[in-house]
Design an enzyme around this catalytic site. Structure first.
Site, PDB file in Angstrom:
ATOM      1  N   HIS A  87      15.365 -50.764  -6.417  1.00 11.08           N
ATOM      2  CA  HIS A  87      14.126 -50.326  -7.061  1.00 11.08           C
ATOM      3  C   HIS A  87      14.507 -49.323  -8.154  1.00 11.08           C
ATOM      4  CE1 HIS A  87      10.108 -48.763  -7.560  1.00 11.08           C
ATOM      5  NE2 HIS A  87       9.640 -49.644  -6.707  1.00 11.08           N
ATOM      6  N   ARG A 111       5.446 -46.589 -13.954  1.00 11.25           N
ATOM      7  CA  ARG A 111       6.104 -47.305 -15.046  1.00 11.25           C
ATOM      8  C   ARG A 111       5.108 -48.280 -15.674  1.00 11.25           C
ATOM      9  NH1 ARG A 111       9.663 -50.294 -12.182  1.00 11.25           N
ATOM     10  NH2 ARG A 111       9.573 -52.111 -13.498  1.00 11.25           N
TER      11      ARG A 111
END
Lengths: 585, 232
Positions: A236, A257
């Site tokens: 991740h 993000r």
């Protein structure tokens, strides 16, 4: 050696193990089910840590076909197509059961209909959740249901080895190790389920629960069960860096993000420009993680080995509204996301590979079942956010049902005495030249090795080098003492952990070497292209002589052919409701 | 926050002694768990303590830090503002090894009062109910939700003189189920539920120690109220 027996031995304590136990009991309440966990049942594992949620087709405009195609694209088309179809089509049944029978409650829209949020790589908003603490809701309700059924629960009892019959192809129970007594317990069982949760914590930096050390995978490998695609490990891109603290590696949700957060290197450059200028930070997990790793390797990271996630421009109001849990977590380690860029690193998150199973969770050994992260094949080369906990619930339930059905006809097997003694031999007291605490150092060393050579960027040379280092670590581990009494000895427990991590690291190494292409989460810098015409799985198996073979087996395109899924493999082809921001566990 | 670069860690050990360790503090945000890991990795390989998720979601690392219950992975050393940090196992639960306690009683309490939803006729429904989040008791249930069964409240209740019987976590869950329109038993659950006899101060301490901020004192009071109403 102490002895015990039961009909069904379930090793693990997370969502898959609990779900299996409940279903198996409900299918046949007369079955004697024993739930054994290296930590505490209901508290171990990663189901509990799920933030994002559970992917399930519920909306009339969504469809099984869409969820299925997303899952195969996400997996770069090497998923086991029957397992993936099972995941998608049974996910709703489990959600109805979790709410209506087990007492979970998932977030609603104001009108009382179920709320479904967007996650990366999905063509529809199909992730149900309870705030950003979905896992606590699932595991709490499953635990109380299991306890309400008065199942035999044994904590601090870890799996060591499977017991096989004389022919070596049928499982007859397992040898377990009791942390408190320091004794081995030989449990004869008609069926065994491995649900111990994979080995992401092999890596120095990981998002997963630290106690998971590939125990189920190593046990299955030692017993000669088939394992599939062990090279596939997901990283991740936004693991938190918190000094040298243990919280380092835990995931900051992808929504930050997705909502427009920037990733900066130490020089303040938005480095995704170099790697994926079209999608920048919104690129896929594997690419962003790899890009970060490239920056770090090029010396453009921070002195603490990170890059920056900068969400200051999103504003405090937005951050507090969209990610309150993450805001608090960052604040607790000294970053105010509204005013400070947060230092992040790629972090080992989820193991796609594992024990090869069929739709009923049967392994290649009779009487041995696997579910959850210990099983492989569902997600192919990369898992979509929200599909992991769905897998644990769907296949945990199936395992419970399948074991109950299997035991209608199957009796128990007689464990082969020689094998049992062999496996007990490594518990024979032995002086070591190293201090007991050396096991902790070796855990750190194998974590560094995995990070450097078996991680985000691999090469034949790096993998060859890893083979030598693993042999050194194994030799060093053999120098740590085996105490006369191993009761309540955490250093000895760590020794057992490292032993399993070495086994898993070797399987990952061999598979990463064999797969001489790049696909999904597996990237070979000496073979950076995806082999467009070749879709195969890697199947590993240890034979009785101790040699582990590896075979390429063509993916069976039972439901979709690659040409049906042409186009980008991860980003959705069409989004009825575009994902403004995505959230993942 | 203080900027100490070392603290003295005093740990209650299985044999009744207290081990003392001078431990470096890499930053004010370092957690008690980081100190324990440092001791185990560098000073005393045998130190027994539990930890798993390290983000406050699994609840196995609950201990008493300077007397007060908290999760070792969440309590920041800098927030303590002292030079000596004492770590002891939770009170009121069987100590197994150093800081490891047997948390089974916390879960067994839940099982003992049957704290698990009984879905009744709707248990097998193949659809989800339409349940507006603001309707009926739903907000009250949500306020009490999120328990991680860490045992912190069990320990605080024990120190506050709570009698034997189901602990605060079990009572809180019983309340949630009694209010839940989906539960077949509903308020009938309250009939045989033992009362919790704690002073106001002790009740308040439950709220103070709950690492996930569940209003436990309110739960205990609401239960009492419901029982009084239901019994009339």
């Amino acid at each position: 050696m102490e002895r015990a027996s039961c009909d069904v031995l379930i090793i693990g304590g997370g969502g898959a193990a609990l779900y299996a136990a409940i279903h198996c009991h409900d299918a046949n309440p007369r079955l004697d089910i024993m739930l054994a966990c290296k930590g505490l049942v209901g508290k171990s594992g990663c189901t509990r840590m799920v933030q994002g949620g559970y992917n399930v087709v519920l909306h009339p405009e969504d469809s099984f076909d869409q969820h299925y195609d997303d899952t195969l694209r996400g997996g770069s088309l090497i998923n086991d197509q029957e397992l993936a179809w099972t995941l998608v089509t049974e996910a709703p049944k489990r959600i109805f059961e979790l709410e209506n029978r087990y007492g979970c409650f998932f977030d609603r829209n104001a009108d009382g209909t179920i709320h479904q949020r967007p996650l990366a790589g999905q063509s529809f908003n199909r992730t149900i959740h309870r705030g950003d603490l979905t896992g606590i809701e699932l595991i709490s309700r499953l635990t109380e249901q299991a306890f309400a059924r008065r199942l035999r629960v044994v904590n601090d009892l870890r799996g060591v080895d499977l017991l096989l019959d004389q022919g070596g192809r049928r499982v007859a129970g397992a040898i377990l190790f009791d942390y408190h007594s320091g004794a081995l317990v030989r449990v004869q069982a008609k069926a065994v389920l491995l649900a111990t949760g994979g080995a992401a914590p092999l890596y120095r930096i990981t998002a997963a629960s630290i106690e998971k050390t590939g125990d189920g995978l190593a046990m299955a490998w030692r017993a000669g069960a088939e394992l599939i695609d062990m090279e596939m490990m997901q990283f991740h891109p936004t693991g938190l860096i918190a000094g040298g603290g243990a919280i380092t590696g835990t995931v900051l949700e992808e929504g930050l993000r997705g909502a427009g957060g920037h990733l900066l290197n130490a020089a303040g450059e938005r480095f995704m420009e170099r790697y994926d200028p079209a999608r920048m930070e919104r690129s896929t997990r594997d690419r962003v993680s790899r890009s970060e790793f490239m920056e770090l390797r090029a010396g453009r990271g921070t002195s603490e080995g990170g890059v920056f996630l900068d969400v200051r421009h999103l504003g405090k109001d937005f951050l507090l509204r969209s990610s309150p849990g993450m805001y608090r977590r960052c604040l607790s380690v000294g970053y105010d996301m509204a005013t400070d860029p947060v230092m992040v690193t790629p972090t080992a998150h989820f193991q796609m590979g594992g024990i090869r199973i069929d739709r009923d969770c049967r392994s290649s050994l009779l009487g041995l079942f696997a579910a959850g992260e210990d099983a492989g094949g569902v997600h192919g080369a990369n898992r979509l956010g929200g599909n992991g906990v769905a897998e644990s619930m769907v296949f945990g339930a199936r395992a419970g049902d399948a074991i109950a059905a299997y035991l209608k006809d199957a009796g128990g097997a007689t464990p082969d005495r020689d094998r049992a003694e062999n496996s007990a031999a490594r518990f024979t007291a032995a002086k070591g030249r190293a201090a007991p605490g050396r096991a902790y150092e070796l855990r750190a060393e194998i974590g560094d090795l995995a990070w450097q050579n078996l991680g985000l960027i691999r090469s034949a040379a790096g993998l060859d080098q890893a083979a030598g280092r693993l042999a050194e670590i194994e030799a060093a581990l053999a120098e740590t003492p085996v105490p006369a009494s191993a009761a309540r000895d955490p250093a000895f427990a760590e020794r057992l952990n490292v032993e399993n991590l070495i086994a898993v690291a070797r399987l990952i190494r061999a598979a990463a070497h064999e797969r001489d292409e790049s696909r999904g989460s597996h990237f070979r810098e000496d073979r950076p292209e995806t082999d467009a015409g070749a879709y195969y799985n890697l199947v590993q198996r240890r034979d009785p002589s101790g040699t582990t073979s590896i075979q390429r087996q063509a993916v069976a395109f039972t439901r979709r052919r690659p040409e049906d899924l042409a186009g980008d493999t991860v980003i959705a082809k069409a989004a009825p409701r575009p994902a403004l921001h995505a959230t993942e566990i | 926050m203080t900027a100490r670069d070392h603290v003295t860690l005093e740990i209650a050990r299985a044999d009744g002694r207290r081990s003392r360790h001078v431990v470096p503090v890499a930053g004010a945000h370092m957690r008690v768990l980081d100190l324990l890991l440092h001791v185990r990795n560098h000073a005393d390989a045998t130190l027994g303590f539990r930890y798993a998720c390290r983000v406050g979601m699994c609840g196995v690392c609950a201990v008493r830090v300077n007397g007060t219950e908290g999760l070792a992975c969440q309590v920041a050393v800098g927030d303590l503002g002292v030079d000596t940090v004492t770590v002891e196992p939770l009170a009121g639960l069987p100590v197994q090894h150093d800081l490891m306690v047997d948390l089974a009683p916390v879960l067994n309490d839940l099982a003992a009062i049957g704290a698990a939803l009984e879905g009744g006729d709707a248990a097998g429904a193949e659809s989800l109910r339409t349940l507006p989040p603001s309707a009926g008791e739903r907000p009250a249930i949500e306020r009490q939700n999120g328990c991680i069964t860490c045992g912190a409240c069990t320990s605080a209740a024990h120190r506050g003189g709570g009698a034997a019987g189901p602990g605060p976590a079990a009572l809180n869950r019983a309340l949630m189920l009694a209010l839940d329109e989906r539960d077949a038993k509903g308020r009938k659950r309250l009939a045989n539920l033992p009362a919790m006899t704690l002073s106001d101060a002790a009740l308040k301490s439950l709220d103070a120690v709950c690492p996930v901020g569940i209003p436990l004192a309110a739960a205990v009071r609401r239960l009492q109220g419901l029982r009084a109403g239901a019994g009339g």
